[in-house]
Structure formats: C-alpha cells, structure tokens
Write a protein that holds these residues in place. Structure first.
Motif, PDB file in Angstrom:
ATOM      1  N   THR A 426       0.835  -1.211   0.000  1.00 12.37           N
ATOM      2  CA  THR A 426       0.000   0.000   0.000  1.00 12.37           C
ATOM      3  C   THR A 426       0.865   1.254   0.000  1.00 12.37           C
ATOM      4  O   THR A 426       0.653   2.179  -0.798  1.00 12.37           O
ATOM      5  N   CYS A 427       1.849   1.283   0.894  1.00  9.95           N
ATOM      6  CA  CYS A 427       2.722   2.458   0.966  1.00  9.95           C
ATOM      7  C   CYS A 427       3.524   2.626  -0.324  1.00  9.95           C
ATOM      8  O   CYS A 427       3.733   3.747  -0.797  1.00  9.95           O
ATOM      9  N   ALA A 428       3.997   1.507  -0.897  1.00  9.67           N
ATOM     10  CA  ALA A 428       4.763   1.589  -2.131  1.00  9.67           C
ATOM     11  C   ALA A 428       3.921   2.154  -3.264  1.00  9.67           C
ATOM     12  O   ALA A 428       4.378   3.002  -4.045  1.00  9.67           O
ATOM     13  N   ALA A 429       2.660   1.694  -3.367  1.00 10.86           N
ATOM     14  CA  ALA A 429       1.783   2.187  -4.427  1.00 10.86           C
ATOM     15  C   ALA A 429       1.478   3.669  -4.244  1.00 10.86           C
ATOM     16  O   ALA A 429       1.484   4.450  -5.202  1.00 10.86           O
ATOM     17  N   VAL A 430       1.228   4.073  -2.991  1.00 12.91           N
ATOM     18  CA  VAL A 430       0.963   5.492  -2.723  1.00 12.91           C
ATOM     19  C   VAL A 430       2.201   6.331  -3.039  1.00 12.91           C
ATOM     20  O   VAL A 430       2.106   7.399  -3.667  1.00 12.91           O
ATOM     21  N   GLY A 431       3.365   5.850  -2.618  1.00 12.14           N
ATOM     22  CA  GLY A 431       4.601   6.574  -2.905  1.00 12.14           C
ATOM     23  C   GLY A 431       4.849   6.725  -4.386  1.00 12.14           C
ATOM     24  O   GLY A 431       5.257   7.790  -4.870  1.00 12.14           O
ATOM     25  N   ALA A 432       4.585   5.660  -5.146  1.00 14.03           N
ATOM     26  CA  ALA A 432       4.767   5.724  -6.598  1.00 14.03           C
ATOM     27  C   ALA A 432       3.849   6.761  -7.216  1.00 14.03           C
ATOM     28  O   ALA A 432       4.254   7.557  -8.074  1.00 14.03           O
ATOM     29  N   GLY A 433       2.600   6.781  -6.784  1.00 16.91           N
ATOM     30  CA  GLY A 433       1.652   7.743  -7.338  1.00 16.91           C
ATOM     31  C   GLY A 433       2.022   9.176  -7.005  1.00 16.91           C
ATOM     32  O   GLY A 433       1.947  10.066  -7.865  1.00 16.91           O
ATOM     33  N   ILE A 434       2.428   9.403  -5.760  1.00 19.41           N
ATOM     34  CA  ILE A 434       2.764  10.771  -5.347  1.00 19.41           C
ATOM     35  C   ILE A 434       3.961  11.303  -6.126  1.00 19.41           C
ATOM     36  O   ILE A 434       3.951  12.429  -6.635  1.00 19.41           O
ATOM     37  N   ILE A 435       5.014  10.494  -6.230  1.00 21.26           N
ATOM     38  CA  ILE A 435       6.213  10.942  -6.933  1.00 21.26           C
ATOM     39  C   ILE A 435       5.926  11.179  -8.411  1.00 21.26           C
ATOM     40  O   ILE A 435       6.384  12.169  -9.003  1.00 21.26           O
ATOM     41  N   ALA A 436       5.182  10.280  -9.035  1.00 17.54           N
ATOM     42  CA  ALA A 436       4.870  10.444 -10.454  1.00 17.54           C
ATOM     43  C   ALA A 436       4.028  11.690 -10.691  1.00 17.54           C
ATOM     44  O   ALA A 436       4.273  12.463 -11.629  1.00 17.54           O
ATOM     45  N   GLY A 447       7.551  12.228 -20.852  1.00 21.98           N
ATOM     46  CA  GLY A 447       6.979  11.078 -21.510  1.00 21.98           C
ATOM     47  C   GLY A 447       6.638   9.996 -20.500  1.00 21.98           C
ATOM     48  O   GLY A 447       6.876  10.126 -19.301  1.00 21.98           O
ATOM     49  N   ILE A 448       6.119   8.877 -20.997  1.00 19.49           N
ATOM     50  CA  ILE A 448       5.722   7.793 -20.111  1.00 19.49           C
ATOM     51  C   ILE A 448       6.934   7.169 -19.422  1.00 19.49           C
ATOM     52  O   ILE A 448       6.866   6.745 -18.271  1.00 19.49           O
ATOM     53  N   GLY A 449       8.075   7.136 -20.118  1.00 25.80           N
ATOM     54  CA  GLY A 449       9.283   6.555 -19.528  1.00 25.80           C
ATOM     55  C   GLY A 449       9.756   7.305 -18.299  1.00 25.80           C
ATOM     56  O   GLY A 449       9.940   6.692 -17.233  1.00 25.80           O
ATOM     57  N   PRO A 450       9.979   8.611 -18.379  1.00 30.17           N
ATOM     58  CA  PRO A 450      10.397   9.357 -17.190  1.00 30.17           C
ATOM     59  C   PRO A 450       9.394   9.279 -16.044  1.00 30.17           C
ATOM     60  O   PRO A 450       9.785   9.175 -14.879  1.00 30.17           O
ATOM     61  N   LEU A 451       8.082   9.337 -16.381  1.00 26.28           N
ATOM     62  CA  LEU A 451       7.080   9.234 -15.322  1.00 26.28           C
ATOM     63  C   LEU A 451       7.133   7.867 -14.652  1.00 26.28           C
ATOM     64  O   LEU A 451       6.992   7.754 -13.431  1.00 26.28           O
TER      65      LEU A 451
END
Length: 664
Positions: A426-436, A447-451
């Motif tokens: 859960t924390c990993a998914a939230v962290g990924a979304g916030i940073i992206a 582009g999609i790669g950097p994101l």
C-alpha cells in the motif's frame, strides 16, 4: 637484478601453481591428507611469489628503469610519483600481473582461513583456484612478460597515456579486479562442488562471503570507472554503453543474481543446481571482459591491448574455464536438482523472479555488445549499438526488477504471506503515485518513460520505508529500541543496498530529465546563461604543470541576483613527453547538482569553444553506488558477527559440559 628476481619469482609461482592445481585433487580423490595439505601451502607460496614479482615491477617504475621495455614504453622520468606507481598497471602486461596478484591473494586468504571448511572440499577449491592461476601465469610468461629488457636503453621513456594520469585510474583497476577476480572463488567453490556432487546449506554459507566481497568491490570499481569517465573525458556523461563498460556490467548483474540465489540455498536448500551454474557463468563473464579488453576485437578508450594473438590465449583460457565446468555440470547437475516445496507467491518465488530478470538483463547487454561484431564478421556491415537499444530493452527489465525489490523481501518462505506485505504494498503504491504526480506537475512534457522511472523511485523508496517501520514499530511488549536489536544485520544490509538503488535512480533520472547544456563560441567578456546562472568568460591564461602545459579558461558563475558563487577553470593540456592533448573539465559538485565546464579549441580572435552543463543530482549516482556497496559490507559484517556469536555459544556450552556441574 631486481627485475630478473621478479621474473624468477613469476616462474616459481607458475611451477607452484601447477602443483597446487594437480596434487591436491589426487589427494582428495584418494583420501591422502598429506597431498591435500599441499593446497594451502602452495597457495600461500604462490601469493608470496607473485607479490614479490609485482613489487619488483613497481620498483622498476618508481626508479624509472628504462632498460625494462614496459617502463620505457609507459613511463617518463618527469611523471609525478603517483602516476609512476599507477603506470605499473596502466598497460597490458602490468595490469595482467595485477590481476594475477589479486587472484593469488584470494587463494592465499582462503588457505590461511576457511578453517570450518572440510579439508577435502578446501583442497579441491584451492586446486581449482590453482588451475586458474596457472592459466594466467602462463599467459603472462609466454605472451606478456613484463620483465623484458631492451638492448638499447633510451635516455627517457615514452610516458603514460595522459588520460590515465589521473587519481581515479590509480584506484579504479585494482578495485575492479578485486571484483572480477573475486568471482573466481565462487567459480572454484562451484567446480569443487560439482566434483563431489554435493551442495548443501553449509556450502552456500561458506560461499556467500566471497560473493559479497566480489560484488562490493565490483560495485565500487564500476562506480569509480563511471566517475572517471564523467570528469576526465570531458563529454559530460557518466555511462555510454561502451563495450568495456558493458564487460564490467555483465559480471555484476550475474554476481547480483548469484548472491540472491545463494541465499535460497543457504536458507532453504533450494536452487542448488541453478546457483552452481550462476557461479560458473559469473566468472566466465569476467573472463569475457578480459577478452574484450585484451583482444583488440572491440575498440574502446578502456582497452589495454590490440594484439589478436593475446586475445586467442585469453579465449583459450575462457573456453577451458567454461567448457570443462559446463561438461562437469551436464554430468553432475541433475544430481543437484531438488523438488520445489514452495509456491511462486513466496520469497523463493520472488528471488527466482529476481534471478530471471537479472539473467535476461545480462543477455541483453551481451547481445548488444557482441552483435555488431558478429554482424561485421558475417556480412561486413558495421553498425553501432548504443543508448537507444539499451533504453528500449535493458531499462524495462530493470524497471520490473525494481518492482520485485519492494515485494520479495516481505514475502514469507515456502508459501503464504507475512503481515508486512499488505502495508508495504500500500505504501509503495501510494509513494509511486505521489512521486509520479509531483514529477508531472513540476515539469510538463514528460513522456511515459520518465514518469514510470519517477514512479518506480517512489515505489521502492516507500516500500523500503514501510518495511522498516513494520519491523520497528512498537508493540505491546517491545519498543523501537528493543525491536531494532532483534533485526539481523542481513536485513539491515539489504535495506541499505536497496536504498542505494533509490539514490542511484534519483541521480540518473535527475541528470537525464533536468540537465542543461550550452555550447558556445565565446570571447573574453561574453556572458552565457545556463539554467539559473550567468557565466562570464573573462579570458584564458597559461598554466605550467609538472609534466604538461595548459591553457585554462576563467569562468565566473553568478546567480540571478549577480552574486559570484563559483570560479571554474577548465583546461586544455599538452603533455610534454607524449605530445598529446587532453581536456580537463572543471566541475563544481554539490548535492543539488554539478556545474560542469569544458574548454575547446579557439583563439582570442575567433573566440573559444565552451561547453557548459548544469547536471542536477548527478553526484547521487555515485553516492547511490557507495551506499549499495556499504549495504553489502553491513550484511557481510552481520554474517561474521553472527558466526562468531554462534561459535562463542558453542564453546561456552562445551566448557559447561566439561565441568562436573555442567554435566549434571
């Protein structure tokens, strides 16, 4: 006289290594302990003889003994002392002798230690190590003798390649060789296990420290080479997918897979056959790197030699080192196969996924490195395989690997899930979304790669943080301090190493997405704007070095408010002895980013070419590599401490039983 003694010591080492490689094997086969004891004695003697030989060669460089062909061709009397010493391995013959020295030292260390390893197994390991040493000593003596004398002694030497006259190159090869050659110990363990047909948890326990040492050294060696290329070559990059860069990356990837595979053998007794195969292939890839550097088949700034005859000798060693063990593996390997008693949704399954992805990544680098050569040999067509190919193939595989890096450590052995899995995911998914999301809002046009890269950084970083918190959070019986003491150093080392990957990725992505570059023709007084700074070119001046003359540009860096915060002086050098010209970049490193300047051609009439860069977070790349290596050292230290503690407990228990009260 000293050179002749060094040559004699090398011949002596060759004879001793033959004895080390042959006699203990017969002793182990016949149960003859006297013959088996030859292995440690011979290994120590070989190490001492090679050390003396290498010391004699270093002395020749220090004293500028130009009667030695190697010194005359690669040194000069006016060179600074550090470069006289490092010049010993700044050439084919000397670097090969350094390789042999490290190989012999590894064997000597095992001979002096490894008391827990059974005599039969230890004799076989040292015998295999002796055979490898014999091959390289033969290579040195018969094709690459470093002690050849000249009939006509020159007054002075030709000097060392100017780009090698750098502190980074004084440290980089020894560190890289510690990694390359360290994998020979894993190879020796694997071949010895194949001879006996026995691989168990104790075997993996004895093997892992050698893998860890080689992996840490290889990590630091690759990082040092990248750092040197960044500041010395003046092109502003840190990795170019050069064939020799790839040659160091392939064994690192294989060693990483081997390290994780050995964990499964030690903890669960699974993946024995696969681990043995990985050990053979990891060292084989180190030999492939040696072949690339010394054969002349592939052109690179890192190459030492371009003699096909020497390349054929290395190829023969490679075929011998791969062919016989693989034949042995085909015979013994099926006996090592174990029945899987775990599900794919277990830690074993995660480590298998880790291994498969690393092997695929290794295959991609191998294909990208050798495909152009194969195509040219078959069709005559010349192509270049560079960053676009690896960006499209290698990077997605490593991205998927980062996904598993957050999941695997929180899975349970065999089957089922731990209580840590759901909160970490859960924390990993939230962290990924916030940073992206933060990245996409910070700068449009991603582009999609950097994101995806930004999301992976958040995913892994948040996953590690959540796992640490799950392990440390207080419960009803223990606080943070008490729970921290129970965490094994293996786990702490894993967190540190994986966090190093996060730091490395931040540096790589930051440099790739936010760097600025300006290439201009400037005259004194011109102002160049780059990023949020204004750079004033005030002119050039002559600089006199110990063995070179240089033209240095004067660049004043000011912020948007006009305040001076840096003065950079990139140089263009001409070395007196070699009559070669090099560029010396001027760099102002900070945690936020590097200001980087290079002086090109020009004069006062038409102006001077200046290449200016601003490279955000680029120093985090090497910081991340250092943190990764530190994680490996922590894990290795933890294992040593645990082994010492266990031995102490066993000794105390034995002492208690030996007393009247203890036996009651």
């Amino acid at each position: 006289m000293i050179a002749e003694l060094g040559h004699f010591a090398l011949i002596t080492a060759f004879i001793l290594s033959v004895a080390q490689g042959v006699l203990p094997l017969f002793g182990a086969a016949r149960g003859n302990s006297a013959m088996m004891l030859i292995a440690p004695a011979a290994a120590i003697s070989v190490a001492l003889a090679v050390a003396f030989s290498f010391g004699a060669l270093v002395w020749g460089f220090i004293t500028s003994d130009f009667s030695l062909a190697l010194v005359a061709n690669h040194s000069h009397s006016t060179k600074p002392m550090i470069y006289k010493i490092s010049g010993t391995w700044g050439n084919h013959e000397g670097s090969l002798l350094l390789w042999i020295l490290i190989l012999a030292i590894y064997g000597g260390v095992l001979a002096l230690g490894g008391s827990a390893i059974p005599m039969t197994l230890k004799a076989r390991i040292l015998a295999v190590q002796g055979m490898v040493t014999t091959g390289f000593l033969a290579f040195s003596l018969f094709t690459s003798n470093p002690f050849l004398r000249l009939a006509n002694i020159p007054l002075d030497g030709k000097g060392l390649n100017p780009i090698l006259q750098d502190p980074g190159l004084a440290i980089h090869p020894p560190m890289l060789y510690l990694g390359y050659v360290g994998l020979s110990m894993a190879f020796a363990f694997a071949v010895a296990a194949l001879i006996t047909g026995e691989v168990d948890r104790l075997w993996a326990k004895w093997l892992r420290p050698w893998i860890m040492a080689a992996w840490c050294a290889l990590t630091c060696g690759i990082a040092l080479g990248s750092w040197w290329a960044y500041y010395e070559l003046g092109w502003g990059g840190w990795w170019f997918w050069d064939p020799v860069e790839n040659a160091s990356l392939m064994p690192w990837l294989a060693a990483t897979a081997l390290l994780h595979s050995a964990i499964v053998v030690e903890k669960r007794g699974q993946l024995k056959s696969w681990t043995v195969l990985l050990a053979i292939m990891a060292f084989s890839l180190s030999l492939v790197g040696t072949f690339i550097v010394r054969s002349g088949l592939l052109t690179s700034v890192h190459s030492f030699a371009s003699d096909p005859a020497r390349g054929v000798f290395v190829l023969a060693i490679l075929l011998f080192a791969v062919g016989i063990p693989l034949a042995l593996y085909a015979w013994r390997g099926p006996q090592l196969v174990t029945t899987a008693d775990f599900t794919l949704t277990s830690r074993e399954g995660g480590l298998i996924a880790n291994n498969m992805l690393l092997v695929v990544a290794t295959a991609i680098v191998l294909l990208g490195t050798f495909y152009p050569l194969g195509l040219e040999m078959v069709t005559g067509a010349r192509i270049t395989v560079g960053p676009p190919f690896f960006d499209a193939t290698f990077n997605p595989v490593m991205a998927l690997l980062m996904v598993f890096m957050a999941i695997g450590p929180v899975m349970a052995w065999r089957r089922g899930q731990t209580a840590r899995l759901r909160p970490v995911l859960t924390c990993a998914a939230v962290g990924a979304g916030i940073i992206a999301l933060a990245g996409s809002s910070f700068a449009l046009g991603f582009g999609i790669g950097p994101l995806a890269a930004l999301g992976l950084i958040g995913w892994l970083g948040a996953g590690i943080g959540a796992d640490i918190w799950q392990q440390l959070k207080p419960n009803g019986t223990a606080g943070i301090g008490a729970r921290a003491k129970r965490i094994p150093n293996d786990a702490i080392g894993m967190w540190v190493a994986h966090f190093g990957v996060v730091i490395f990725m931040l540096g790589a992505v930051g440099d790739n997405l936010f760097n600025s570059e300006q290439v201009v023709r400037a005259k004194p007084g011109d102002v160049i704007q780059i990023a949020d700074r204004n750079v004033t070119f005030t002119g050039v001046k002559q600089v006199e070095g110990p063995n070179y003359q240089a033209l240095a540009a004067q660049l004043e860096y000011r912020d948007e408010d006009g305040r001076l915060f840096a003065l950079l002086t990139p140089e263009k050098r001409v070395y007196n002895a070699e009559r070669q010209t090099t560029t010396e970049a001027a760099i102002r490193p900070t945690l936020r980013g590097d200001d980087y300047a290079v002086l090109g051609d020009g004069d006062s009439k038409i102006g001077y070419t200046l290449r200016l860069y601003y490279k955000p977070l680029v120093s985090w790349i090497w910081g991340g590599a250092v943190i990764m290596a530190l994680g490996g050292l922590i894990a290795a230290f933890g294992r040593q401490r645990a082994a010492t503690k266990q031995a102490s407990l066993q000794q105390n228990a034995a002492s208690a039983l030996s007393t009247p009260d203890g036996g009651a």
